[in-house]
Design a protein around this motif. Structure first.
Motif, PDB file in Angstrom:
ATOM      1  N   ARG A   1       0.603  -1.205  -0.347  1.00  0.00           N
ATOM      2  CA  ARG A   1      -0.293   0.051   0.225  1.00  0.00           C
ATOM      3  C   ARG A   1       0.911   1.196   0.142  1.00  0.00           C
ATOM      4  N   SER A   2       1.758   1.305   0.777  1.00  0.00           N
ATOM      5  CA  SER A   2       2.315   2.391   1.376  1.00  0.00           C
ATOM      6  C   SER A   2       3.438   2.806  -0.866  1.00  0.00           C
ATOM      7  N   THR A   3       3.611   1.546  -0.741  1.00  0.00           N
ATOM      8  CA  THR A   3       4.447   1.701  -2.188  1.00  0.00           C
ATOM      9  C   THR A   3       3.370   2.473  -3.309  1.00  0.00           C
ATOM     10  N   ILE A   4       2.864   1.734  -3.176  1.00  0.00           N
ATOM     11  CA  ILE A   4       1.907   2.023  -4.455  1.00  0.00           C
ATOM     12  C   ILE A   4       0.587   3.345  -4.361  1.00  0.00           C
ATOM     13  N   ILE A   5       0.620   3.533  -3.834  1.00  0.00           N
ATOM     14  CA  ILE A   5      -0.006   4.798  -2.984  1.00  0.00           C
ATOM     15  C   ILE A   5       0.636   5.605  -2.993  1.00  0.00           C
ATOM     16  N   GLY A   6       2.043   6.258  -2.528  1.00  0.00           N
ATOM     17  CA  GLY A   6       3.272   6.717  -2.908  1.00  0.00           C
ATOM     18  C   GLY A   6       3.283   7.131  -4.111  1.00  0.00           C
ATOM     19  N   ASP A   7       3.811   6.160  -4.795  1.00  0.00           N
ATOM     20  CA  ASP A   7       3.862   6.440  -6.036  1.00  0.00           C
ATOM     21  C   ASP A   7       3.319   7.422  -7.349  1.00  0.00           C
ATOM     22  N   THR A   8       1.766   7.031  -6.853  1.00  0.00           N
ATOM     23  CA  THR A   8       0.342   7.527  -7.391  1.00  0.00           C
ATOM     24  C   THR A   8       0.515   9.277  -7.283  1.00  0.00           C
ATOM     25  N   ILE A   9       0.601   9.393  -6.039  1.00  0.00           N
ATOM     26  CA  ILE A   9       0.837  10.495  -5.143  1.00  0.00           C
ATOM     27  C   ILE A   9       2.100  11.328  -6.488  1.00  0.00           C
ATOM     28  N   ALA A  10       3.360  10.796  -5.654  1.00  0.00           N
ATOM     29  CA  ALA A  10       4.448  11.339  -6.758  1.00  0.00           C
ATOM     30  C   ALA A  10       4.360  11.091  -8.046  1.00  0.00           C
ATOM     31  N   ARG A  11       3.095  11.086  -8.855  1.00  0.00           N
ATOM     32  CA  ARG A  11       3.054  10.254 -10.237  1.00  0.00           C
ATOM     33  C   ARG A  11       2.042  11.996 -10.676  1.00  0.00           C
ATOM     34  N   MET A  12       1.267  12.017  -9.675  1.00  0.00           N
ATOM     35  CA  MET A  12       0.448  13.576  -9.713  1.00  0.00           C
ATOM     36  C   MET A  12       0.643  14.688  -9.054  1.00  0.00           C
ATOM     37  N   LEU A  13       2.137  14.348  -8.201  1.00  0.00           N
ATOM     38  CA  LEU A  13       2.417  16.293  -8.223  1.00  0.00           C
ATOM     39  C   LEU A  13       3.684  16.337  -9.390  1.00  0.00           C
ATOM     40  N   GLU A  14       4.759  15.356  -9.701  1.00  0.00           N
ATOM     41  CA  GLU A  14       5.687  15.001 -10.789  1.00  0.00           C
ATOM     42  C   GLU A  14       4.345  15.811 -12.303  1.00  0.00           C
ATOM     43  N   PHE A  15       3.027  15.665 -12.545  1.00  0.00           N
ATOM     44  CA  PHE A  15       2.454  15.530 -13.822  1.00  0.00           C
ATOM     45  C   PHE A  15       2.408  17.187 -13.725  1.00  0.00           C
ATOM     46  N   SER A  16       1.572  17.409 -12.034  1.00  0.00           N
ATOM     47  CA  SER A  16       1.445  18.555 -11.918  1.00  0.00           C
ATOM     48  C   SER A  16       2.747  19.825 -11.457  1.00  0.00           C
ATOM     49  N   HIS A  17       3.380  19.674 -12.456  1.00  0.00           N
ATOM     50  CA  HIS A  17       4.663  20.427 -12.540  1.00  0.00           C
ATOM     51  C   HIS A  17       5.313  20.895 -11.110  1.00  0.00           C
ATOM     52  N   VAL A  18       5.100  19.871 -10.338  1.00  0.00           N
ATOM     53  CA  VAL A  18       6.014  19.389  -8.978  1.00  0.00           C
ATOM     54  C   VAL A  18       7.450  19.317  -9.277  1.00  0.00           C
ATOM     55  N   ASP A  19       8.362  19.798  -8.390  1.00  0.00           N
ATOM     56  CA  ASP A  19       9.888  18.810  -8.479  1.00  0.00           C
ATOM     57  C   ASP A  19       9.423  17.543  -7.139  1.00  0.00           C
ATOM     58  N   VAL A  20       9.508  16.648  -7.434  1.00  0.00           N
ATOM     59  CA  VAL A  20       8.885  14.982  -6.133  1.00  0.00           C
ATOM     60  C   VAL A  20      10.057  15.134  -5.637  1.00  0.00           C
ATOM     61  N   LEU A  21      11.092  14.669  -4.595  1.00  0.00           N
ATOM     62  CA  LEU A  21      11.820  14.202  -3.993  1.00  0.00           C
ATOM     63  C   LEU A  21      11.481  12.444  -3.772  1.00  0.00           C
ATOM     64  N   ARG A  22      11.550  11.989  -3.967  1.00  0.00           N
ATOM     65  CA  ARG A  22      10.729  10.770  -4.033  1.00  0.00           C
ATOM     66  C   ARG A  22      12.275   9.512  -3.383  1.00  0.00           C
ATOM     67  N   ARG A  23      11.632   9.954  -1.867  1.00  0.00           N
ATOM     68  CA  ARG A  23      11.930   8.874  -1.029  1.00  0.00           C
ATOM     69  C   ARG A  23      12.063   7.761   0.114  1.00  0.00           C
TER      70      ARG A  23
END
Length: 591
Positions: free
Chosen positions: A151-173
């Motif tokens: 759950r953490s991996t899937i939910i976190g990846d989707t949140i990161a993808r949505m933010l990246e699509f929205s022009h945010v520089d995402v540091l995936r940690r």
């Protein structure tokens, strides 16, 4: 007002700008009125509505302003003062001053065609932040990734993808557990089994999970071993080379296992584990102590926080550090060194209080603003348990937690069996079968998780998630493949149609589908803002349902409207593909 080009695909924001001008004309003395524009839930009144009238009337009445008799009169004035715009077909005022808006079919069609020409990325939301940290997955070294990490991996990846699509520089940690007392027992056990640690590799250690269990058994049962293990921790933390080398070997083997799972899930992460922040802990604790926040309590050093019945322990009574020490230091680093404006932690709901305490300590220290929704800010993205069909925590028959690798293999093999039952292996290459089985199997596992509100527990059921009916990834992937098939069967060059064709939305079902497509940007923004991937899943499922209705009632191939309807098919497929991408799901193009 900002340039409209900034939110070219966001209908709600474009309408808000139009209503902003109207409000300025309606109540010129009220300079701080933000337009409240929402999508209409009841379509017969319009597509969107402006809901400022009631609040505005109360505000004016409180100031003794009597130019309006009631909220409906305010609504009428807002409608009358709307500037001319090609977006709006008509307006009406309902109830206590709600201004209902019907969008222009012509403008909607033009907007969709423009997206087809310029690309779906022009519909990306524009968020107010530039950089975010998303802390997700975070397994522990020497322990295998299990369904709990899914759950953490899937939910976190989707949140990161949505933010990246929205022009945010995402540091995936990936904040892996690669430091702490368990390494004493692991290293000591390693030394006993392999006096020459240079020879250690995956083959030699074998099952890392079994290795961990054996060392834990020794630690619990053998007091001499336990003492050696505790001394090994001190030597490791003191930087002794032999112990550091052994620690690095164990981490490297574990990391390769994690990476194999991330590769299957197509998830990218940058590891900055607990050990990375360890050198910074003393100065961070010292800084908090100098501010008068850290106190002695029963031999430990703690921060007392109002509203919590336990203190936040930052240094244990034995002088060692703990999760709070590391998490406070990681937060300090992310704010000061990585300059993140939004730091998002994706863990199970059981850790909510811990993070609330860390965030509160950071606010008292002045690292974070005390006002809600001011930046920089932190958010804990909690999620519920994965349950078995017995309603208990999902485990194997032997009561072990389910290994993530086994679960993904099972999803793929079940998906492959269905394709072979349908005799696809007669027409498709082995590679096509394999790729489709993987896309459908892994996609089914991801979507079954993401479609639920993350705060709830969900039941893991292969039969349900791999069903081709209802709200499942299989149904959605097949729906996308059907749209691609329609376009292929037409024999038309869609790229050419985009340049020369005209799109229209005259039929009611064409219009419903077109309006839903145009809501894509605001839905992604809502899912980002609330950190709820299920909002995007619901949008995607409804898009598929709207397309089915359109296709049932509107002939595409061979109709007088063929060109327009093929373009609408292509726009639907494009938006579906972007939704799949944001959810980490690989689309399929034929079934």
């Amino acid at each position: 007002m900002a340039n409209d080009e900034e939110n070219v695909g966001n209908v709600k924001k474009l309408l808000a700008r139009v209503f902003e001008l109207s409000l300025q004309a309606t109540v010129p003395d009220e300079t701080d009125v933000e337009p409240i524009v929402t999508a209409s839930t009841v379509g017969r009144f319009g597509d969107y509505q402006c809901n400022n009238a009631m609040g505005l009337f109360s505000k004016l009445k409180g100031k003794g302003g009597g130019q309006f008799r009631g909220p409906p009169a305010v609504g009428q004035a807002i409608m009358k003062n709307l500037p001319q715009t090609e977006m709006i077909e008509s307006c009406s005022v309902a109830g206590p001053g709600f201004v209902n808006v019907v969008l222009s079919n012509k403008w909607m069609a033009k907007s969709i065609l423009k997206m087809l020409l310029d690309g779906i990325d022009t519909w990306a939301p524009k968020l107010s932040i530039k950089r975010a940290v998303v802390d997700f997955s975070s397994p522990n070294i020497a322990k295998e990734m299990h369904v709990g990490h899914l759950r953490s991996t899937i939910i976190g990846d989707t949140i990161a993808r949505m933010l990246e699509f929205s022009h945010v520089d995402v540091l995936r940690r990936n904040h892996v557990g690669d430091w702490g007392t368990q390494f004493g027992m692991l290293i000591e056990h390693l030394f006993e089994k392999f006096p020459n640690i240079e020879a250690v590799n995956e083959t030699a250690i074998g099952d890392l999970q079994a290795f961990y269990k054996a060392s834990k058994q020794r630690f619990d049962d053998d007091s001499e071993f336990k003492e050696r293990a505790q001394k090994a921790v001190v030597r490791l933390q003191g930087g002794e080379k032999r112990y550091r080398d052994a620690w690095a070997q164990i981490c490297a083997i574990s990391r390769r296992e994690f990476d194999s799972v991330y590769k299957r899930l197509k998830v990218e992460l940058e590891e900055k584990g607990e050990s990375f922040y360890n050198p910074f802990i003393p100065s961070v604790i010292e800084g908090l102590t100098n501010q008068g926040l850290v106190e002695e309590s029963e031999g430990a050093r703690v921060i007392f926080l109002e509203g919590f019945n336990i203190p936040l322990i930052v240094v244990k009574s034995d002088g060692g550090y703990n999760y709070a020490s590391t998490d406070l230091t990681a937060l300090w680093y992310r704010l000061n060194e990585e300059k993140a404006e939004w730091i998002i932690y994706v863990t199970d709901v059981g850790q909510q209080q811990h993070f609330e305490m860390v965030f509160k300590a950071a606010k008292i220290a002045g690292w974070l603003p005390t006002e809600a929704n001011k930046y920089p800010r932190t958010s804990h993205v909690g999620f519920g348990l994965v349950l078995g069909e017995d309603g208990k925590r999902f485990r194997t028959r032997s009561t072990e937690v389910v290994r993530l690798v086994d679960l993904l293999d099972e999803a793929k093999s079940r998906s492959k069996a269905v394709l072979e039952e349908r005799e696809k292996d007669k027409d498709w290459t082995k590679e096509e079968i394999d790729q489709t089985a993987e896309a459908v199997g892994y996609g089914a596992v991801k979507y079954a998780d993401l479609k639920n509100n993350r705060l709830t527990n969900y039941t893991f059921n292969f039969d349900q998630m791999l069903s081709d009916k209802g709200n499942t990834a299989v149904y959605l992937l097949y729906a996308h493949a059907r749209i691609c098939s329609i376009i292929r069967k037409s024999g038309k060059d869609v790229e050419e149609l985009k340049k020369t064709g005209v799109l229209s939305l005259e039929h009611q079902d064409e219009r419903v589908l077109g309006l839903h497509l145009l809501r894509f940007s605001e839905i992604v923004e809502e899912a980002c803002t609330n950190l709820l991937p299920n909002i995007l899943c619901e949008y995607l499922y409804n898009l598929s349902e709207n397309f089915s209705k359109f296709y049932s009632n509107c002939q595409v191939i061979g109709s007088a409207e063929e060109t327009s309807r093929l373009l609408l098919c292509e726009a639907t497929a494009m938006v579906m593909r972007k939704c799949f991408f944001l959810l980490g799901i690989t689309p399929v193009y034929k079934i």
